[in-house]
Design a protein around this motif. Sequence first.
Motif, PDB file in Angstrom:
ATOM      1  N   SER A 129     -96.674  -9.259 -73.116  1.00 37.29           N
ATOM      2  CA  SER A 129     -96.234  -8.729 -74.314  1.00 37.29           C
ATOM      3  C   SER A 129     -96.032  -7.286 -74.075  1.00 37.29           C
ATOM      4  N   VAL A 130     -95.434  -6.385 -75.024  1.00 36.52           N
ATOM      5  CA  VAL A 130     -95.260  -5.142 -75.045  1.00 36.52           C
ATOM      6  C   VAL A 130     -95.397  -4.450 -76.358  1.00 36.52           C
ATOM      7  N   ALA A 131     -96.031  -3.508 -76.600  1.00 39.00           N
ATOM      8  CA  ALA A 131     -96.217  -2.929 -77.857  1.00 39.00           C
ATOM      9  C   ALA A 131     -95.357  -1.583 -77.918  1.00 39.00           C
ATOM     10  N   ILE A 132     -94.423  -1.351 -78.744  1.00 34.70           N
ATOM     11  CA  ILE A 132     -93.651  -0.319 -78.997  1.00 34.70           C
ATOM     12  C   ILE A 132     -93.885   0.221 -80.409  1.00 34.70           C
ATOM     13  N   ILE A 133     -94.479   1.601 -80.436  1.00 37.09           N
ATOM     14  CA  ILE A 133     -94.836   2.277 -81.903  1.00 37.09           C
ATOM     15  C   ILE A 133     -94.496   3.473 -81.758  1.00 37.09           C
ATOM     16  N   GLY A 134     -94.206   4.222 -82.813  1.00 37.24           N
ATOM     17  CA  GLY A 134     -93.753   5.584 -82.976  1.00 37.24           C
ATOM     18  C   GLY A 134     -93.678   6.055 -84.232  1.00 37.24           C
ATOM     19  N   SER A 135     -92.992   7.373 -84.111  1.00 34.84           N
ATOM     20  CA  SER A 135     -92.859   8.065 -85.467  1.00 34.84           C
ATOM     21  C   SER A 135     -92.017   7.372 -86.422  1.00 34.84           C
ATOM     22  N   ARG A 136     -92.222   7.420 -87.826  1.00 36.45           N
ATOM     23  CA  ARG A 136     -91.305   7.027 -88.846  1.00 36.45           C
ATOM     24  C   ARG A 136     -89.986   8.039 -88.924  1.00 36.45           C
ATOM     25  N   ASN A 137     -90.440   9.248 -88.975  1.00 34.72           N
ATOM     26  CA  ASN A 137     -89.363  10.516 -88.888  1.00 34.72           C
ATOM     27  C   ASN A 137     -88.843  10.679 -87.484  1.00 34.72           C
ATOM     28  N   CYS A 138     -88.319   9.644 -86.727  1.00 38.07           N
ATOM     29  CA  CYS A 138     -87.887   9.985 -85.575  1.00 38.07           C
ATOM     30  C   CYS A 138     -86.430  10.433 -85.295  1.00 38.07           C
ATOM     31  N   SER A 139     -86.197  10.835 -83.919  1.00 38.49           N
ATOM     32  CA  SER A 139     -85.023  11.361 -83.775  1.00 38.49           C
ATOM     33  C   SER A 139     -83.792  10.072 -83.628  1.00 38.49           C
ATOM     34  N   SER A 140     -82.479  10.299 -83.573  1.00 33.19           N
ATOM     35  CA  SER A 140     -81.709   9.129 -83.364  1.00 33.19           C
ATOM     36  C   SER A 140     -81.804   8.887 -81.904  1.00 33.19           C
ATOM     37  N   TYR A 141     -82.032   9.806 -81.009  1.00 29.54           N
ATOM     38  CA  TYR A 141     -82.431   9.434 -79.737  1.00 29.54           C
ATOM     39  C   TYR A 141     -83.604   8.672 -79.397  1.00 29.54           C
ATOM     40  N   GLY A 142     -84.584   8.693 -80.201  1.00 23.86           N
ATOM     41  CA  GLY A 142     -85.852   7.854 -80.173  1.00 23.86           C
ATOM     42  C   GLY A 142     -85.637   6.652 -80.488  1.00 23.86           C
ATOM     43  N   ARG A 143     -84.728   6.405 -81.689  1.00 25.00           N
ATOM     44  CA  ARG A 143     -84.490   5.296 -82.293  1.00 25.00           C
ATOM     45  C   ARG A 143     -83.552   4.302 -81.268  1.00 25.00           C
ATOM     46  N   ARG A 144     -82.591   5.203 -80.749  1.00 22.78           N
ATOM     47  CA  ARG A 144     -81.926   4.423 -79.822  1.00 22.78           C
ATOM     48  C   ARG A 144     -82.624   3.780 -78.539  1.00 22.78           C
ATOM     49  N   MET A 145     -83.212   4.601 -78.037  1.00 18.01           N
ATOM     50  CA  MET A 145     -84.338   4.268 -76.880  1.00 18.01           C
ATOM     51  C   MET A 145     -85.167   3.211 -77.200  1.00 18.01           C
ATOM     52  N   ALA A 146     -85.680   2.973 -78.532  1.00 18.58           N
ATOM     53  CA  ALA A 146     -86.857   1.950 -79.023  1.00 18.58           C
ATOM     54  C   ALA A 146     -85.939   0.737 -78.990  1.00 18.58           C
ATOM     55  N   TYR A 147     -84.928   0.923 -79.489  1.00 18.45           N
ATOM     56  CA  TYR A 147     -83.843  -0.307 -79.540  1.00 18.45           C
ATOM     57  C   TYR A 147     -83.726  -0.971 -78.368  1.00 18.45           C
ATOM     58  N   ASN A 148     -83.127  -0.030 -77.458  1.00 16.99           N
ATOM     59  CA  ASN A 148     -82.769  -0.437 -76.307  1.00 16.99           C
ATOM     60  C   ASN A 148     -83.691  -1.070 -75.302  1.00 16.99           C
ATOM     61  N   LEU A 149     -84.989  -0.449 -75.381  1.00 17.92           N
ATOM     62  CA  LEU A 149     -85.911  -0.988 -74.504  1.00 17.92           C
ATOM     63  C   LEU A 149     -86.560  -2.226 -75.097  1.00 17.92           C
ATOM     64  N   ALA A 150     -86.589  -2.291 -76.234  1.00 17.61           N
ATOM     65  CA  ALA A 150     -86.980  -3.773 -76.904  1.00 17.61           C
ATOM     66  C   ALA A 150     -85.798  -4.788 -76.482  1.00 17.61           C
ATOM     67  N   GLU A 151     -84.763  -4.560 -76.548  1.00  9.67           N
ATOM     68  CA  GLU A 151     -83.757  -5.518 -76.219  1.00  9.67           C
ATOM     69  C   GLU A 151     -83.910  -5.878 -74.915  1.00  9.67           C
ATOM     70  N   SER A 152     -83.955  -4.877 -73.820  1.00 14.38           N
ATOM     71  CA  SER A 152     -84.011  -5.211 -72.510  1.00 14.38           C
ATOM     72  C   SER A 152     -85.241  -6.033 -72.362  1.00 14.38           C
ATOM     73  N   PHE A 153     -86.655  -5.702 -72.896  1.00 13.36           N
ATOM     74  CA  PHE A 153     -87.784  -6.540 -72.749  1.00 13.36           C
ATOM     75  C   PHE A 153     -87.488  -8.038 -73.196  1.00 13.36           C
ATOM     76  N   ALA A 154     -86.775  -8.009 -74.357  1.00 14.11           N
ATOM     77  CA  ALA A 154     -86.471  -9.612 -74.975  1.00 14.11           C
ATOM     78  C   ALA A 154     -85.631 -10.052 -73.993  1.00 14.11           C
ATOM     79  N   ALA A 155     -84.842  -9.767 -73.185  1.00 14.46           N
ATOM     80  CA  ALA A 155     -83.815 -10.146 -72.244  1.00 14.46           C
ATOM     81  C   ALA A 155     -84.750 -10.893 -71.324  1.00 14.46           C
ATOM     82  N   ASP A 156     -85.741 -10.288 -70.838  1.00 12.79           N
ATOM     83  CA  ASP A 156     -86.728 -10.548 -69.965  1.00 12.79           C
ATOM     84  C   ASP A 156     -87.946 -11.641 -70.389  1.00 12.79           C
ATOM     85  N   ASN A 157     -87.818 -11.815 -71.485  1.00 12.05           N
ATOM     86  CA  ASN A 157     -88.773 -13.093 -72.073  1.00 12.05           C
ATOM     87  C   ASN A 157     -90.070 -12.212 -72.317  1.00 12.05           C
ATOM     88  N   ILE A 158     -90.233 -10.966 -72.608  1.00 14.34           N
ATOM     89  CA  ILE A 158     -91.024 -10.347 -72.870  1.00 14.34           C
ATOM     90  C   ILE A 158     -91.319 -10.232 -74.287  1.00 14.34           C
TER      91      ILE A 158
END
Length: 277
Positions: A129-158
């Motif tokens: 498992s991995v926890a990803i949490i952060g700001s509600r009022n995030c930047s577009s860069y932060g939103r994109r990184m959170a999305y990409n990281l979660a997508e990569s973790f899921a691909a590795d069955n995490i």
Amino acid sequence: KSFIRLYLERSVKKIYNEDYYMYRLCNIKGIGRASVRKLVDFFGSAYNVSKADINILKKTGILNGRQIDEFAFSMKNKDNIYKYEDMIKNGCNWISINNNNYPERLHNIDDAPLGLYCRGNLPPDDRLSVAIIGSRNCSSYGRRMAYNLAESFAADNIQVISGLAAGIDAAAHRGCLASGGYTYAVLGCGTDVCYPYENLDIYKNIIKTGGIFIMDRLLELINRKFLKDSEFLELEDNDNVISCEYYRPHNAHYKEFLVTINNNGKIEEHIVCYKAL
């Protein structure tokens, strides 16, 4: 102490649902986790506690006079039974700490919750498992990184765990779901509450592929009193939503909605949503 246990074992029925009785104990006003733990340790099970004679309960010294009065009232109050049944019918489960499905990792923390309210499933212990949490009022860069990281973790069955909030949380859930992974949301409100309402699609998909859960003391069933002049609204881009009924807010900072979900022509469930003003 051993005599009391023997007395209880001979005088009560053997068939019971320990989850249900732990739920009852955890929802007694003025009695916290520490006291519930002591009672269960003393009497051997939540069931034995709930069936204990009040005089015997007093002799344990675990509860004070006011707590004993609340205990006696709660055990006689049938409304608690109806609340439990309604909760189950609405798709919410209560997993007590003694249930085999209770997360093993939670057993290792101090003051572990005595139970979890859950819709869908709980994170399996044998999967990373991995926890990803952060700001509600995030930047577009932060939103994109959170999305990409979660997508990569899921691909590795995490499996990805977050809080269903706007911003980083929502991006993490979406990224995981986009990759076909398993994601779970830990909420600070009832499991039937979707906040913010813009995340309703995430909420629905999480229940299908993962789960939504909260700790033992956080479920507050919302008093759904509709206004006579209810406004019917539709949520955009969601064909499954039949209606969204606005009713009087309890707090001036948000509006409340009861969303009716349609599933193949049948009303599937109702979900409470909030929108900040």
